[in-house]
Design an enzyme around this catalytic site. Structure first.
Site, PDB file in Angstrom:
ATOM      1  N   SER A 145       0.834  -1.201   0.000  1.00  0.00           N
ATOM      2  CA  SER A 145       0.000   0.000   0.000  1.00  0.00           C
ATOM      3  C   SER A 145       0.863   1.244   0.000  1.00  0.00           C
ATOM      4  CB  SER A 145      -0.870  -0.017   1.265  1.00  0.00           C
ATOM      5  OG  SER A 145      -1.435   1.254   1.481  1.00  0.00           O
ATOM      6  N   TYR A 188      -2.447  -0.698  10.772  1.00  0.00           N
ATOM      7  CA  TYR A 188      -2.626  -1.344   9.463  1.00  0.00           C
ATOM      8  C   TYR A 188      -1.425  -1.064   8.571  1.00  0.00           C
ATOM      9  CZ  TYR A 188      -3.773  -1.335   4.519  1.00  0.00           C
ATOM     10  OH  TYR A 188      -3.697  -1.498   3.171  1.00  0.00           O
ATOM     11  N   LYS A 243       1.792  -3.513   6.883  1.00  0.00           N
ATOM     12  CA  LYS A 243       2.213  -3.597   5.471  1.00  0.00           C
ATOM     13  C   LYS A 243       3.715  -3.360   5.345  1.00  0.00           C
ATOM     14  CE  LYS A 243      -1.700  -4.544   3.460  1.00  0.00           C
ATOM     15  NZ  LYS A 243      -1.908  -5.816   2.741  1.00  0.00           N
TER      16      LYS A 243
END
Lengths: 338, 338
Positions: free
Chosen positions: A124, A149, A153
């Protein structure tokens, strides 16, 4: 060639499965269905005219995952499985470290046992943190993601780099997504978020269809032309094609390859709202409210490296993104639920 | 009060168990003995005149860990369990992500189930990467650790911060160790590395005792006074006392508290070598060879925050560190092996 797609029943996963099938790959999906429905894959099979093999397996369940690798001769893995709700990740961070980081670790363990060392990973643009300038290039330093989150990643990216550095047989493509939106042009598959949507487009779509009263626009005082945040929205089918392009480079390559998957164009929240009003043919109520902590003013990609190395470019316009979202939303007001 | 010490049979763990017992705490150790021997705990019990409860449990084994929490009423955890060999971490990084990151995740899961939310964590100065200036303060930005071992320490710190931010009942002390050396003054417990030592002091000790031919000094051309790398060596008993000091602050506190555990004094490799020659009474052969990738020129702590907040200061000198190492090494040339 057989491709294992983890999280293949989800939004980006299902669109990628369709492109893989159309390109002639055999597709095996594992998904724990915590945020997806098997119905998406039935529709993918229908659209492609070919079956997807599906196993309801959580990638953290190593013994079940081994059975899948034993049953199918897997050549490469496209790895979507993971949780992705930014707000939830601040409330239950350990769930994110477990599903995302530990899940990927389990997957790599089984891949290694079965001598499968090609992986395309859903990363991302959040790994750039708040970039100093835009457009963002792949060689920009990874920053401090603003939420758990995003940190998961980045940790996974670093874990894959460490693994590749230790064993040159591995081949990883890290695909840094910007803001995936839209739906397949058929309107048969699309995004089906659980509960209140976290992202702009499905939220706009639910307001447009009357499921929600109005859109909250978080921040009207950013240093941008209209004061709202700017992002690089990319059509999910363009994104799916990006996975296919990455996979095609895999077979004679090793190492870690990082690609921005974006259009290179930034659009503001209000621009997206206007485009959606055109698509649905009526105005959409909205209200400008306070900024959300962790949101940044502006982020869009320099996608030239993916173009040069993969021969891939996003071609679908904002008008197509909004029209396809609207088509999906009106045909499936309750998503995949009956 | 009962303290669970993970990795308690290891070098720093065993010295900390001794200080905990002496301070009146009950001590339960879990250790998978992958890099330690139970003999260390027998000697700790002997020195303290009190028993340590020991369970041969890997912290990743959640069901076994639950049994330990069921059998003992644990008040807080001091968490040493983890792999620590920098060179090995570049060769088998997934082993490090599994043991260190996933191991900590499993431990937190079981602690949460048993309502135990006090944890003292073994972090490392490696999380600062290559600091811009020295001495290093706790508010310096965490950098890019130069190896997977260091990355796992940083990931765990971030995971603990995310968990604390999501649930204010947790209380974490992150202890960033500088370079632990030395042994208990009795010479009865000390460092017993597997195979070729990774760190300077046990290597010097093995050369001094005749087990190895000479010391390789990695880099004689650093921008330091004598050209060799400068580190902040801290006596392991000072370090153990730092854990005790951190634990004492826990009971009425929450949040994440980060402390440098160092002396504040930098010593070069050649200075340590000279000090060791004094301790052992003879010269020690060495050769200056190429720098090791990832090594930095200079790193030492500003330990004033730990002094101010915990009332803790390292008091033992380089002469004591080398003398105690030599005492341990000569009394136990084969470590804990019979």
């Amino acid at each position: 060639m057989s491709i294992l797609v983890t999280g293949g029943a989800g939004y980006i996963g299902s669109h990628t499965c369709l492109e893989l099938l159309k390109a002639g790959y055999d597709v095996v999906v594992v998904d724990n269905l915590c945020n997806a429905k098997e119905e998406s894959l039935k529709r993918v099979s229908h659209l492609a005219g070919r079956e997807v093999a599906f196993r309801n397996v959580d990638i953290r369940n190593i013994s079940e995952l081994r059975k899948v690798f034993s049953a199918f001769s897997i050549d490469a893995v496209v790895h979507f499985a993971g949780l992705k709700a930014v707000g939830e990740s601040t409330k239950v961070p350990m769930k994110y470290y477990d599903n995302n980081v530990n899940g990927t670790r389990c997957l790599l363990e089984v891949m290694n046992e079965f001598d499968v060392r090609h992986l395309v990973f859903s990363s991302s643009a959040t790994v750039y943190g708040d970039p100093e300038t835009v457009p963002v290039r792949e060689d920009f330093p990874t920053g401090t993601p603003t939420n758990p989150y995003g940190r998961t990643k980045l940790v996974i990216e670093e874990m894959l780099k460490d693994l590749s550095a230790s064993d040159e047989r591995w081949n990883f493509s890290l695909l840094r997504y910007f803001n995936p939106v839209g739906a397949h042009e058929s309107g048969i598959i699309g995004e089906d978020p659980n509960g209140i949507p976290n992202n702009l487009m499905p939220f706009i779509a639910q307001v447009a269809v009357g499921k929600r009263e109005k859109l909250n626009v978080y921040g009207g005082d950013y240093p941008t032309e209209d004061g709202t945040g700017i992002r690089d929205y990319i059509h999910v089918v363009d994104l799916a094609e990006g996975h296919l392009a990455a996979l095609k480079t895999h077979w004679n390559d090793t190492g870690v390859h990082t690609y921005n998957l974006g259009t290179g164009n930034g659009s503001s929240v209000l621009e997206m709202l206007s485009a959606f009003e055109v698509a649905c043919g009526h105005s959409i109520p909205y209200e400008i409210v306070a900024r959300r902590p962790g949101d940044i003013a502006e982020c869009f990609a320099d996608p030239s490296y993916a173009n040069e190395k993969l021969g891939w470019t996003a071609t679908r316009t904002i008008a197509e993104m909004t029209a396809d979202t609207w088509k999906w939303q009106t045909a499936n007001p309750e998503g995949y639920s009956e």
